[in-house]
Structure formats: structure tokens, C-alpha cells
Scaffold this active site. Structure first.
Site, PDB file in Angstrom:
ATOM      1  N   SER A   8       0.216   8.728   2.273  1.00 47.20           N
ATOM      2  CA  SER A   8      -1.149   8.747   1.715  1.00 47.20           C
ATOM      3  C   SER A   8      -1.761  10.159   1.898  1.00 47.20           C
ATOM      4  O   SER A   8      -1.343  10.768   2.826  1.00 47.20           O
ATOM      5  CB  SER A   8      -2.032   7.747   2.077  1.00 47.20           C
ATOM      6  OG  SER A   8      -3.425   7.985   1.600  1.00 47.20           O
ATOM      7  N   TYR A  14      -5.895   2.208   8.760  1.00 49.84           N
ATOM      8  CA  TYR A  14      -5.105   2.683   7.354  1.00 49.84           C
ATOM      9  C   TYR A  14      -4.478   4.010   7.544  1.00 49.84           C
ATOM     10  O   TYR A  14      -3.335   4.355   7.339  1.00 49.84           O
ATOM     11  CB  TYR A  14      -5.808   2.742   6.150  1.00 49.84           C
ATOM     12  CG  TYR A  14      -5.196   3.109   4.979  1.00 49.84           C
ATOM     13  CD1 TYR A  14      -4.372   2.159   4.085  1.00 49.84           C
ATOM     14  CD2 TYR A  14      -5.291   4.235   4.226  1.00 49.84           C
ATOM     15  CE1 TYR A  14      -3.580   2.480   2.961  1.00 49.84           C
ATOM     16  CE2 TYR A  14      -4.739   4.487   3.176  1.00 49.84           C
ATOM     17  CZ  TYR A  14      -3.782   3.546   2.526  1.00 49.84           C
ATOM     18  OH  TYR A  14      -3.346   4.177   1.317  1.00 49.84           O
TER      19      TYR A  14
END
Length: 277
Positions: free
Chosen positions: A156, A169
Site C-alpha cells: 500500500s 495496517y
């Protein structure tokens, strides 16, 4: 150029919807058969709805609509034995393995000091260990086949630069980059390429749901996708909030194809310039 992965077999996790479904369809459009894996069950620490068996069935139908074969696997990426068993079943039905997309993931948001131990551990188990399980299950087949392959792992933009309110995350996605670079070196003698993609915000159910939107737009009583534009766009250099799943899938297709035959060990941003901010 059509048929860029003609006759190949791709194993995709998190394939019931979102980016995973988009990758399955895009690769099928270019000639690949698909082993589509998803958990299709709730995860206790995730408050928004996850993909379902009906979603996975729809992914299979969309692949078959392209004239390609698909095998659906219901398994939890946290369970290595289940992943391995499902992958082996898919290979037995489709004949071989050429492409792996370690895409399955979840999102939990909130202040770092308020995140529970269970939330932290579940995030690492799904978004990092699950990626490792996906690669681990596939590597023996790649080595035995001796014909090379392409492993594409989903990190990401947050795995490159971090993000507030998403500590677990970010930790998992940073870890995916490390897994990628290690595997790229380890598997080079077997001509297995390993790369990761760094998407910015992607318009999928993981972001477009009541739970996440309330955290992105807390000043709005019942926020909709548009209400999160300012928060989402703040990550990007371009004045846009998010990209489409197909934008990411096109990058996956390139990394899976012969056009990227000498590309390994990279972290490829698909990020509206977010890595430059």
C-alpha cells in the site's frame, strides 16, 4: 496487445470482491485461468462487512464470462494448511501455476494507543502472515515446475510512507515490502519474479462502508463516499481521492506478463503521486 497471459494460471487471494475480483477479471481478459480464494466469513475485529460466498461465486462467473476457467476456494489466509490445500486443488484442476497475487487484506482504523491487542494481531495475521502463507504455499510448485513465475504481493501507499490512525495496517504493509524483497533474492535462481504494488486509496468496499467513512468524515452524521474526498485526497499529489480497481489490476497484469520479464524486487506505486508527498 491481447492475450498477455494466455494459457497461464493465476492464484488470487481476497478474490471475492474489490481489488482481488478486479485482478481475476483483468487476468482472465488476457487469457489466464483463475484459482480464486477468499475467506467469505466475518473477522471479529473487522466491523465492516467482508466478502461472501455469493461474492466469490460472482467472481467465478465473471471469469467464466471471459471464456476462462475458475476454481473457487473458501479458505482463511491465516491458516496455511487451508491455503495450501486449496491451492493444490486448484492446480490439480487447472494443471499448473504461473502467477500468484497475494491480495487478501483488512483495514482497522483508530488511535494507536486505543487499538486492542486482538486488533493488532489480527491485522498482522491477515495482511502480513497471510501474504507469506500465500507465497509459501506456491513456492514448492514453482520450484518443481522449473518454468519460473510471477508473485505479486499487495502492499500500500501506507506501507511506504505510513498513515495516521492506521498503525497496524501500516506495520503489516511495510512488512509486505520486506517479504517481497527477500523472496525476490531467494527465488531468483528459479526465475520466479517477486514484486509488490503500492496502491493509494482504491474505491472498494474496504473503504466505502459506514464504519470507515465515519472515521474519514467524522463531522458528517451519515457520510457517503463523496464526504471522504478531502481526507482521502490529502494522501495524493494529484487532486483526486481514489483510483479504480482496474488501475491496480493493469499494474498487476504488467508485472505478471512477459513485458516485465526482468522486473523483480520492486515496489511499484499506483498512487496518484502519493509517494512524492
Amino acid at each position: 496487445m491481447a492475450g498477455r497471459v494466455e494459457g497461464r494460471v493465476a492464484f488470487i487471494t481476497g478474490a471475492a470482491r474489490g481489488q482481488g475480483r478486479a485482478h481475476a477479471v483483468r487476468l482472465a481478459e488476457e487469457g489466464a485461468d483463475i484459482i480464486a480464494l477468499d475467506y467469505c466469513s466475518p473477522v471479529p475485529t473487522v466491523e465492516y462487512p467482508l466478502g461472501t460466498e455469493a461474492d466469490l461465486t460472482e467472481t467465478v462467473a465473471l471469469v467464466e464470462k471471459q471464456g476462462r476457467r475458475a476454481v473457487a476456494v473458501k479458505a482463511d489466509v491465516r491458516d496455511f494448511d487451508a491455503v495450501k490445500e486449496g491451492l493444490d486443488r486448484g492446480i490439480s484442476e487447472l494443471g499448473h501455476l504461473d502467477i500468484v497475487c497475494g491480495n487478501a487484506g483488512i483495514l482497522t482504523m483508530g488511535a494507536a494507543h486505543e487499538q486492542s491487542e486482538e486488533q493488532w494481531q489480527t491485522m498482522l495475521d491477515v495482511n502480513l502472515t497471510g501474504v507469506w502463507h500465500t507465497a509459501k504455499a506456491a513456492i514448492p510448485t514453482f520450484i518443481e515446475q522449473g518454468t519460473g513465475g510471477s508473485i505479486i504481493l499487495t502492499s500500500s501507499l501506507a506501507g511506504f510512507k505510513g498513515a495516521a490512525w492506521a498503525i497496524s495496517y501500516c506495520a503489516a504493509k511495510f512488512g509486505v515490502i520486506g517479504v517481497t524483497k527477500s523472496l525476490a533474492m531467494e527465488l531468483a535462481p528459479h526465475r520466479v519474479r517477486v514484486n509488490t504494488i503500492l496502491p493509494t486509496n482504491v474505491h472498494t468496499p474496504m473503504l466505502d462502508n459506514d464504519v470507515i467513512l465515519r472515521q474519514l468524515a467524522p463531522e458528517v452524521e451519515s457520510p457517503v463516499w463523496k464526504d471522504a474526498d478531502a481526507a482521502l485526497a490529502s494522501l495524493n499529489a494529484w487532486p483526486m481521492a481514489a483510483i479504480d480497481t482496474r488501475d491496480v489490476s493493469n499494474a498487476v497484469l504488467w508485472l505478471a506478463s512477459e513485458e516485465a520479464r526482468y522486473v523483480t524486487g520492486i515496489a511499484l506505486p499506483v498512487d496518484l503521486g502519493g509517494t512524492t508527498k
